[in-house]
Design a protein around this motif. Structure first.
Motif, PDB file in Angstrom:
ATOM      1  N   MET A  66       0.860  -1.174   0.000  1.00 27.36           N
ATOM      2  CA  MET A  66       0.000   0.000   0.000  1.00 27.36           C
ATOM      3  C   MET A  66       0.897   1.224   0.000  1.00 27.36           C
ATOM      4  SD  MET A  66      -3.165   0.791  -0.012  1.00 27.36           S
ATOM      5  CE  MET A  66      -4.500   0.264   0.986  1.00 27.36           C
ATOM      6  N   LEU A  67       0.847   2.005  -1.082  1.00 27.34           N
ATOM      7  CA  LEU A  67       1.636   3.225  -1.200  1.00 27.34           C
ATOM      8  C   LEU A  67       0.702   4.385  -1.520  1.00 27.34           C
ATOM      9  CD1 LEU A  67       4.484   1.793  -3.457  1.00 27.34           C
ATOM     10  CD2 LEU A  67       4.612   2.225  -1.013  1.00 27.34           C
ATOM     11  N   ASP A  68       0.687   5.385  -0.697  1.00 20.48           N
ATOM     12  CA  ASP A  68      -0.163   6.574  -0.897  1.00 20.48           C
ATOM     13  C   ASP A  68      -1.622   6.192  -1.147  1.00 20.48           C
ATOM     14  OD1 ASP A  68       2.095   8.202  -0.665  1.00 20.48           O
ATOM     15  OD2 ASP A  68       2.506   8.035  -2.820  1.00 20.48           O
ATOM     16  N   ASN A  69      -2.157   5.311  -0.305  1.00 22.43           N
ATOM     17  CA  ASN A  69      -3.538   4.837  -0.428  1.00 22.43           C
ATOM     18  C   ASN A  69      -3.830   4.140  -1.752  1.00 22.43           C
ATOM     19  OD1 ASN A  69      -4.479   5.350   2.089  1.00 22.43           O
ATOM     20  ND2 ASN A  69      -5.401   7.321   1.569  1.00 22.43           N
ATOM     21  N   GLN A  70      -2.821   3.615  -2.411  1.00 25.63           N
ATOM     22  CA  GLN A  70      -2.967   2.874  -3.668  1.00 25.63           C
ATOM     23  C   GLN A  70      -2.320   1.506  -3.490  1.00 25.63           C
ATOM     24  OE1 GLN A  70      -4.482   3.708  -6.424  1.00 25.63           O
ATOM     25  NE2 GLN A  70      -4.405   5.896  -6.735  1.00 25.63           N
ATOM     26  N   TYR A  71      -2.957   0.512  -4.063  1.00 27.19           N
ATOM     27  CA  TYR A  71      -2.345  -0.817  -4.082  1.00 27.19           C
ATOM     28  C   TYR A  71      -1.292  -0.851  -5.183  1.00 27.19           C
ATOM     29  CZ  TYR A  71      -5.936  -2.929  -1.112  1.00 27.19           C
ATOM     30  OH  TYR A  71      -6.741  -3.262  -0.073  1.00 27.19           O
ATOM     31  N   SER A  72      -0.129  -1.344  -4.862  1.00 31.16           N
ATOM     32  CA  SER A  72       0.941  -1.547  -5.839  1.00 31.16           C
ATOM     33  C   SER A  72       1.193  -3.053  -5.902  1.00 31.16           C
ATOM     34  CB  SER A  72       2.195  -0.794  -5.395  1.00 31.16           C
ATOM     35  OG  SER A  72       3.255  -1.080  -6.259  1.00 31.16           O
ATOM     36  N   TRP A  73       0.650  -3.714  -6.936  1.00 30.52           N
ATOM     37  CA  TRP A  73       0.720  -5.170  -7.054  1.00 30.52           C
ATOM     38  C   TRP A  73       1.990  -5.602  -7.772  1.00 30.52           C
ATOM     39  CZ3 TRP A  73      -2.527  -8.724  -4.953  1.00 30.52           C
ATOM     40  CH2 TRP A  73      -3.694  -8.225  -4.394  1.00 30.52           C
ATOM     41  N   TRP A  74       2.464  -6.813  -7.458  1.00 26.99           N
ATOM     42  CA  TRP A  74       3.624  -7.391  -8.116  1.00 26.99           C
ATOM     43  C   TRP A  74       3.462  -8.905  -8.230  1.00 26.99           C
ATOM     44  CZ3 TRP A  74       5.776 -10.883  -4.843  1.00 26.99           C
ATOM     45  CH2 TRP A  74       5.632 -10.662  -3.479  1.00 26.99           C
ATOM     46  N   ILE A  75       4.190  -9.463  -9.185  1.00 30.20           N
ATOM     47  CA  ILE A  75       4.274 -10.909  -9.384  1.00 30.20           C
ATOM     48  C   ILE A  75       5.752 -11.262  -9.408  1.00 30.20           C
ATOM     49  CG2 ILE A  75       3.937 -12.785 -11.035  1.00 30.20           C
ATOM     50  CD1 ILE A  75       1.401 -11.445 -11.917  1.00 30.20           C
TER      51      ILE A  75
END
Length: 133
Positions: A66-75
């Motif tokens: 969670m960065l700046d109220n945004q989800y930052s997804w990764w694989i």
């Protein structure tokens, strides 16, 4: 806040893939004998590949921060982490999650309950996705 999940190949999805291939092979085989032979050979190669792939489970990791109220997804696959954002074509159902991160058909994950170590992990991923998609 962050979370991650260990994801493996779904045996249920592999069975569905093989069944779909056999059905397609049967339909194409009815069109002409030459096409039937070629399709049969290709189907055999695919089934052998699926069996080989099943023995060497695909182990991926999937997660977010969670960065700046945004989800930052990764694989993460083969030790390399790739940032992703889910695209149109991603599907969430009770028994399956299909995650697309580009328009290429090989850039998608089909996740079923047996892709996770527990039912709870599957539910946690669904809950995280519902909040971010």
């Amino acid at each position: 806040m962050h979370a991650e999940w260990q994801v493996k190949s779904s045996k249920q999805q592999q069975r569905r893939d093989v069944l779909a291939l056999l059905l397609l092979t049967a339909v194409v085989a009815m069109s002409s004998p030459a096409t039937a032979v070629l399709t049969g050979l290709l189907a055999t190669v695919f089934v052998v590949w699926q069996i080989h792939r099943g023995r060497h489970q695909l182990n991926w990791r999937l997660g977010y921060q969670m960065l700046d109220n945004q989800y930052s997804w990764w694989i993460e696959k083969s030790g390399q982490r790739e940032a992703v954002s889910w695209q149109a074509g991603s599907v969430r159902r009770a028994d399956v999650i299909i995650l697309c991160w580009s328009f290429w058909p090989w850039n998608r994950l089909i996740l079923r309950r047996d892709s996770f170590a527990s039912e709870d992990e599957f539910r946690q991923l669904k809950a995280a996705l519902y909040g971010s998609l």
